[in-house]
Design an enzyme around this catalytic site. Structure first.
Site, mmCIF file in Angstrom:
data_model
loop_
_atom_site.group_PDB
_atom_site.id
_atom_site.type_symbol
_atom_site.label_atom_id
_atom_site.label_comp_id
_atom_site.label_asym_id
_atom_site.label_seq_id
_atom_site.Cartn_x
_atom_site.Cartn_y
_atom_site.Cartn_z
ATOM 1 N N ASN A 184 0.860 -1.185 0.000
ATOM 2 C CA ASN A 184 0.000 0.000 0.000
ATOM 3 C C ASN A 184 0.893 1.231 0.000
ATOM 4 O O ASN A 184 1.487 1.566 1.020
ATOM 5 C CB ASN A 184 -0.891 -0.050 1.260
ATOM 6 C CG ASN A 184 -1.690 1.222 1.470
ATOM 7 O OD1 ASN A 184 -1.802 2.059 0.572
ATOM 8 N ND2 ASN A 184 -2.261 1.372 2.667
ATOM 9 N N TRP A 185 0.984 1.876 -1.150
ATOM 10 C CA TRP A 185 1.903 3.017 -1.268
ATOM 11 C C TRP A 185 1.344 4.275 -0.599
ATOM 12 O O TRP A 185 2.046 5.278 -0.488
ATOM 13 C CB TRP A 185 2.189 3.314 -2.754
ATOM 14 C CG TRP A 185 2.875 2.201 -3.491
ATOM 15 C CD1 TRP A 185 3.303 0.990 -2.980
ATOM 16 C CD2 TRP A 185 3.231 2.188 -4.882
ATOM 17 N NE1 TRP A 185 3.884 0.240 -3.962
ATOM 18 C CE2 TRP A 185 3.856 0.937 -5.149
ATOM 19 C CE3 TRP A 185 3.074 3.100 -5.925
ATOM 20 C CZ2 TRP A 185 4.329 0.602 -6.425
ATOM 21 C CZ3 TRP A 185 3.542 2.752 -7.199
ATOM 22 C CH2 TRP A 185 4.164 1.524 -7.436
ATOM 23 N N LYS A 186 0.091 4.252 -0.213
ATOM 24 C CA LYS A 186 -0.576 5.418 0.404
ATOM 25 C C LYS A 186 -0.387 6.647 -0.491
ATOM 26 O O LYS A 186 -0.350 6.513 -1.705
ATOM 27 C CB LYS A 186 -0.060 5.636 1.831
ATOM 28 C CG LYS A 186 -0.180 4.355 2.663
ATOM 29 C CD LYS A 186 0.037 4.564 4.127
ATOM 30 C CE LYS A 186 -0.088 3.225 4.848
ATOM 31 N NZ LYS A 186 0.074 3.342 6.287
ATOM 32 N N HIS A 227 -9.453 0.874 5.681
ATOM 33 C CA HIS A 227 -8.121 1.142 6.242
ATOM 34 C C HIS A 227 -8.266 2.100 7.430
ATOM 35 O O HIS A 227 -9.080 3.018 7.401
ATOM 36 C CB HIS A 227 -7.195 1.732 5.174
ATOM 37 C CG HIS A 227 -5.766 1.755 5.616
ATOM 38 N ND1 HIS A 227 -5.284 2.723 6.459
ATOM 39 C CD2 HIS A 227 -4.737 0.905 5.377
ATOM 40 C CE1 HIS A 227 -4.003 2.471 6.708
ATOM 41 N NE2 HIS A 227 -3.648 1.369 6.055
ATOM 42 N N GLU A 260 -6.648 4.548 8.342
ATOM 43 C CA GLU A 260 -6.513 5.975 8.007
ATOM 44 C C GLU A 260 -7.814 6.522 7.434
ATOM 45 O O GLU A 260 -8.138 7.704 7.616
ATOM 46 C CB GLU A 260 -5.328 6.170 7.046
ATOM 47 C CG GLU A 260 -4.003 6.000 7.792
ATOM 48 C CD GLU A 260 -2.850 5.462 6.958
ATOM 49 O OE1 GLU A 260 -2.911 5.519 5.721
ATOM 50 O OE2 GLU A 260 -1.871 4.984 7.565
ATOM 51 N N GLU A 299 -4.574 -4.990 11.148
ATOM 52 C CA GLU A 299 -3.550 -3.949 11.270
ATOM 53 C C GLU A 299 -3.772 -3.178 12.570
ATOM 54 O O GLU A 299 -4.580 -2.246 12.610
ATOM 55 C CB GLU A 299 -3.659 -2.967 10.103
ATOM 56 C CG GLU A 299 -3.476 -3.608 8.748
ATOM 57 C CD GLU A 299 -3.049 -2.580 7.708
ATOM 58 O OE1 GLU A 299 -1.948 -2.721 7.187
ATOM 59 O OE2 GLU A 299 -3.813 -1.635 7.454
ATOM 60 N N GLY A 331 2.918 2.508 10.691
ATOM 61 C CA GLY A 331 3.811 3.645 10.455
ATOM 62 C C GLY A 331 4.578 4.095 11.680
ATOM 63 O O GLY A 331 5.201 5.153 11.675
ATOM 64 N N SER A 365 4.014 -1.815 10.299
ATOM 65 C CA SER A 365 5.481 -1.826 10.424
ATOM 66 C C SER A 365 6.093 -3.185 10.104
ATOM 67 O O SER A 365 7.101 -3.580 10.694
ATOM 68 C CB SER A 365 5.919 -1.341 11.807
ATOM 69 O OG SER A 365 5.493 -0.002 12.005
ATOM 70 N N GLY A 409 3.050 -1.037 4.244
ATOM 71 C CA GLY A 409 3.026 0.392 3.920
ATOM 72 C C GLY A 409 4.425 0.867 3.573
ATOM 73 O O GLY A 409 4.914 0.662 2.466
ATOM 74 N N GLY A 410 5.080 1.486 4.548
ATOM 75 C CA GLY A 410 6.390 2.108 4.338
ATOM 76 C C GLY A 410 7.384 1.240 3.580
ATOM 77 O O GLY A 410 8.050 1.714 2.646
HETATM 78 P P1 PGA Z 1 3.117 0.482 7.591
HETATM 79 O O1 PGA Z 1 1.614 0.605 7.045
HETATM 80 O O2 PGA Z 1 3.682 -0.799 7.017
HETATM 81 O O3 PGA Z 1 3.822 1.710 7.087
HETATM 82 O O4 PGA Z 1 3.030 0.429 9.078
HETATM 83 C C1 PGA Z 1 0.793 -0.522 6.907
HETATM 84 C C2 PGA Z 1 -0.561 -0.097 6.397
HETATM 85 O O5 PGA Z 1 -1.096 0.922 6.833
HETATM 86 O O6 PGA Z 1 -1.155 -0.780 5.541
#
Ligand code: PGA
Length: 252
Positions: free
Chosen positions: A10-12, A97, A99, A169, A175, A215, A236-237
């Site tokens: 997930n590149w956000k 998600h 977010e 998650e 993050g 993470s 994510g990251g």
């Molecule tokens: P992260 O994000 O790996 O940067 O913690 C995961 C996600 O939100 O899907």
């Protein structure tokens, strides 16, 4: 019944067009179709088409989107419909998600509509669930996660429920660099399967892919993916660097 192994990146809200093409091409150049892992790239909307072009020669590398509208089409300025995503070559869409829950105040009723839109257009929803740090500290995390599953999957017919992918998650791990331990992840994933068996049936519980996210990186992925009830990761990251992402895929 063996479940698929899945790693989704997930590149956000990161990358620009050249960076997206470069990242997708680098991943496509590295992944091995013979490893049996389903890999999904989830770029920002404007880069879906170019990402698709960069990966389409790889059979196990697929396209996903970060969100979709609750509506099918029409006068909803700024919204992106599931049917539009499908027409770019998407196979998957994230729903729920944390977010989206936290910053955009999306509700379970929204997630039901989004998953309905996904199914109506032949997309697989990856439904994200997970507790905040406060909820874990006060011990309400098991009940909270159960409710997140029930409120959304409970709105669907059995044949549709079987098509969901879940992503656990924990919000406190997203993050933050703080990963759930493999014991914490396994414990919650087993709980999720128990909830699925209780709400639906044992087959649904055994067959549904449940990914871990928060993470997850090349260092901790081998231990997390070795857990009996963890079927892969939503990254994510660490999905923004081709090498890190591919090392995570290699972690099974
Ligand atoms: P992260 O994000 O790996 O940067 O913690 C995961 C996600 O939100 O899907």
């Amino acid at each position: 019944m063996s479940r698929p192994k899945i790693v989704a990146g997930n590149w956000k809200m990161n990358t620009n067009l050249p960076e997206a093409i470069q990242l997708a091409s680098a991943v496509a150049g590295r992944v091995n179709d013979a490893d049996g892992v389903v890999k999904i790239l989830i770029p920002p909307f404007p880069f879906l088409t170019e990402t698709k072009k960069a990966i389409e020669h790889k059979a196990t590398l697929h396209l996903g989107a970060q969100n979709c509208s609750t509506h099918d089409k029409g006068a909803y300025t700024g919204e992106i419909a599931a049917g539009m995503l499908k027409s770019t070559g998407c196979k998957y869409v994230l729903v729920g998600h944390s977010e989206r829950r936290q910053y955009f105040h999306e509700t379970h009723a929204d997630f039901v509509k989004k998953a309905e839109q996904a199914f109506a257009h032949g997309l697989t929803p990856i439904y994200c669930i997970g507790e905040t740090l406060e909820q874990r500290k006060n011990g309400s995390h098991y009940e909270l996660v159960k409710n997140q599953v029930k409120e959304v999957l409970g709105a669907f017919k059995p044949e549709q429920i079987g098509k969901f992918i879940l992503a656990y998650e924990p919000v406190w791990a997203i993050g933050t660099g703080e990963t759930a331990t493999s014991a914490q992840a396994q414990d919650m994933h087993a709980h999720i399967r128990m909830v699925l068996a209780e709400l639906f049936d044992k087959t649904t519980a055994q067959q549904m892919p449940v990914l871990y996210g928060g993470s997850c990186n090349a260092q901790n992925a081998p231990e997390l993916f070795a857990c009996a009830d963890v079927d892969g990761g939503l990254i994510g990251g660490a999905s923004l660097k081709a090498d890190d992402f591919c090392r995570i895929i290699d972690s099974f």
